[in-house]
Write an enzyme that holds these catalytic residues in place. Structure first.
Site, PDB file in Angstrom:
ATOM      1  N   GLU A   1      33.840 -64.231 -14.706  1.00 57.73           N
ATOM      2  CA  GLU A   1      32.985 -63.067 -14.425  1.00 57.73           C
ATOM      3  C   GLU A   1      31.520 -63.377 -14.722  1.00 57.73           C
ATOM      4  OE1 GLU A   1      34.137 -60.703 -12.754  1.00 57.73           O
ATOM      5  OE2 GLU A   1      36.179 -61.446 -12.934  1.00 57.73           O
TER       6      GLU A   1
ATOM      7  N   HIS B   1      29.868 -65.012 -11.837  1.00 54.02           N
ATOM      8  CA  HIS B   1      29.438 -64.070 -10.789  1.00 54.02           C
ATOM      9  C   HIS B   1      28.036 -63.534 -11.095  1.00 54.02           C
ATOM     10  CE1 HIS B   1      32.868 -63.937  -8.200  1.00 54.02           C
ATOM     11  NE2 HIS B   1      33.699 -63.515  -9.134  1.00 54.02           N
TER      12      HIS B   1
END
Length: 653
Positions: free
Chosen positions: A186, A189
């Site tokens: 994550e 990202h």
């Protein structure tokens, strides 16, 4: 992993996405004109039947002419385009508050930094370590408490307003290394620029889907209104079909953009953790889990591309936002035997106890190693040797964990509490000179926050014992607690910090660093979104600003004129600004420096590493980088919204 190149690619993908979206809207406009024209023609047939056969032919001729009338076409196009634009703006305003809005729309609630739940504590610790390793602010963590599937997401407009979301299944099922792999995925990202691209997708696709919403309303309204004779319902059905087609093609675009970014994020997670087994085991556990990665929230479809895994377990490969689970595992573990991991409640309890025992042993070992290192460092300083050269090496998550462990538990405990975090900010700014300190204490009293003054004074004495090298990690650890302040308390915090800084009627570089880090990282939570669009592709467009920043850095970190000039020239050459000359000392104004740094934030992603490389080479000209130099460059990087895996390299001697 070249995160700057990936940010640039994400920005280009946004342009490609906008092109496809405009194409989709134009197609919808044409279809809407055609279907509305047919609906009008159908309605007029009923009217002509009642007037007699003598006028049918003339009416048919007029209806067909009206069907292809440019006037009607313009009106319908304006109506459809306006509705789509309004829907996009509405959704964009909803999302302007950043990742918090996305997390709350899914039913998430923030895990407070001072939580005592062991699972919640573990995910907060992992997020803290990952944030410090990447040089980002520590983002708030939101828990989707009612979601039993194993999933996670990152959302926000930029690193300053980003949040990490995890499901209940995620924090309950994973071991620490598996959770670390998912959180690293994550974070990639965030650093790759995917978050803003994902928010663009949500807003743009909402505009297309909105036509279908209007059609559904008209269809229901027409079916309930007998006077309409079903005409409104037919018009609504036509728009509903158009909306469905728009949604279908919109999801195709979303899936195509999302799948490749997921492969990239998996690879980046391995680079972050240097442990492919962690994330691959997480995927293997998901494969055997009863709920998989499924999300139950009614908003899951519009946010599906933001999650770690597919939010609907059974999904057509054409519309899937994520690659097949088997493909992702095979890329990470080519020797996988095809068997998924199975983990029951008893196994999980055993792994928790084993991890706790291992953590205790590692902590004791680190204390022994730190004592030995302190002895060696003291000997090196006595011998006139730079101690940094003795322990230089690759920064890793273990190094970050070590740095966090060195910070006294009492300070870490206060950093997890909103009042304690506020007091730590104040304590870091207190002057040593009693006269100025008294003025600052009066400013703290004016804040009218109960207990703030006393806590600031207590923490000030503890901070005197803290190594200056740990000030930057400590400031970043404060961010999640400060983000739990109310908007009114945030205003008080900003005002108080400014009063403390201005007590001596000047702002030194450390004060600027602290204020910039705090303000920049909290602005996304409490202030309107002011995300800057890149303006400058070439270094020469920022030559004046870079000259000011480089001149201040060169003069701040070096003493003799010859070394200062060499440091400046080395930095300018690294940034490909060969004609720059160092400014005279009287022109190195700090106010101009602050404004110049803000302007550097408008550089394109691919230009930023070159500018930062110049700063690195400038401050390392004398063979050493001081703590304050690290803090200055970290603050510049924060203002530039610069991902810091490159910053790790930048600060390495």
């Amino acid at each position: 992993m070249d995160f700057f190149s990936q940010q640039d690619k994400a920005r280009k993908n946004t342009g490609w996405l906008v092109f496809l979206f405009v194409l989709a809207v134009l197609s919808l406009v044409l279809l809407t004109n055609f279907l509305i024209g047919l609906t009008i023609w159908f309605m007029t047939q009923d009217e002509t039947m009642s007037t007699g056969l003598s006028v049918i032919a003339q009416t048919d001729k007029n209806s067909i002419r009206n069907l292809f009338s440019w006037h009607n076409f313009a009106l319908v196009s304006l109506g459809v385009g306006g509705a789509v634009v309004c829907a996009i703006l509405y959704k964009w305003i909803q999302l302007s508050s950043g990742g918090k809005a996305v997390a709350e729309s899914l039913g998430g609630h923030q895990i407070y930094p001072n939580t005592e739940d062991p699972d919640e504590r573990q995910v907060l610790n992992v997020v803290e370590e990952m944030a410090l390793a990447s040089g980002m602010p520590v983002p708030p963590v939101y828990l989707l408490e009612h979601e039993l599937g194993i999933n996670a997401f990152a959302a926000g407009n930029n690193p300053a307003d980003a949040v990490i979301g995890v499901t209940k299944g995620c924090i309950h099922q994973f071991k620490r290394d598996e959770l670390q792999g998912v959180i690293a995925h994550e974070f990639s990202h965030i650093l790759n620029g995917d978050m803003r691209l994902n928010l663009h997708l949500i807003a743009l696709l909402h505009g297309i889907v909105f036509i279908g919403y209007v059609g559904e309303i008209l269809m229901r309204s027409g079916s309930r209104n007998r006077r309409s004779d079903g005409r409104v319902a037919i018009l609504g059905l036509s728009l509903l079909v158009i909306g469905w087609l728009g949604t279908f093609f919109g999801n195709l675009i979303k899936a195509a953009v999302s799948r490749q970014r997921e492969y990239l994020a998996d690879a980046s997670a391995v680079q972050f953790t240097r442990d492919p087994e962690g994330i691959s085991n997480a995927l293997k556990l998901i494969g055997s889990h009863t709920y998989g990665t499924e999300i139950q929230s009614s908003h899951r479809s519009e946010i599906s591309h933001m999650f770690f895994g597919q939010v609907v377990n059974r999904m057509s490969s054409l519309l899937a936002t994520h690659p097949p689970l088997v493909d992702r595992i095979m890329r990470l573990d080519p020797n996988w035997d095809g068997n998924y991991l199975h983990r029951g409640a008893s196994t999980r309890l055993k792994k928790i106890k084993a991890e706790q025992e291992k953590a205790r042993e590692q902590k004791e070992q680190k204390k022994r190693e730190m004592f030995q290192q302190a002895v060696i460092t003291g000997a090196a300083v006595s011998a006139g040797i730079d101690p940094d050269t003795l322990f230089s090496g690759q920064t890793s998550l273990d190094d970050v964990r070590d740095a966090i462990d060195v910070i006294p538990d009492s300070l870490k405990l206060q950093a997890q509490d909103p009042l304690g975090a506020f007091a730590l900010c104040c304590a870091l700014l207190l002057h040593k000179e009693n006269t100025l300190k008294d003025v600052q204490i009066l400013a703290i009293e004016k804040a009218e926050v109960a207990g703030l003054k006393d806590m600031t004074l207590v923490l000030s004495s503890e901070l005197d014992q803290l190594s200056k090298e740990l000030r930057l990690p400590l400031i970043e650890l404060l961010i999640p607690a400060l983000k739990t302040l109310s908007p009114e308390q945030y205003v008080v915090l900003k005002r108080t910090l400014l009063l403390l800084i201005r007590a001596d009627r000047k702002t030194d570089l450390f004060e600027w660093c602290l204020y910039q880090l705090i303000r920049h990282y909290l602005a996304g939570e409490f202030e309107p979104d002011k995300t800057r669009k890149p303006k400058f592709k070439e270094a020469k467009q920022l030559s004046d600003e870079y000259q000011i920043v480089l001149s201040v850095l060169a003069r701040f970190g070096h003493e003799d004129d010859q070394t200062i000039e060499r440091a400046f020239n080395r930095g300018a050459m690294s940034a490909s600004l060969h004609t720059l000359r160092i400014l005279p000392e009287e022109d190195c104004d700090l106010e101009a420096f602050y404004q110049a740094v803000n302007q550097l934030g408008n550089a394109y992603p691919l230009l930023k590493p070159r500018l930062l490389a110049g700063l690195r080479n400038c401050i390392s000209q004398d063979g050493q980088i001081t703590f304050i130099e690290k803090e200055i460059v970290a603050s510049i990087a924060a203002v530039m919204d610069c991902p810091i895996p490159v910053f790790d390299e930048l600060l390495r001697n």
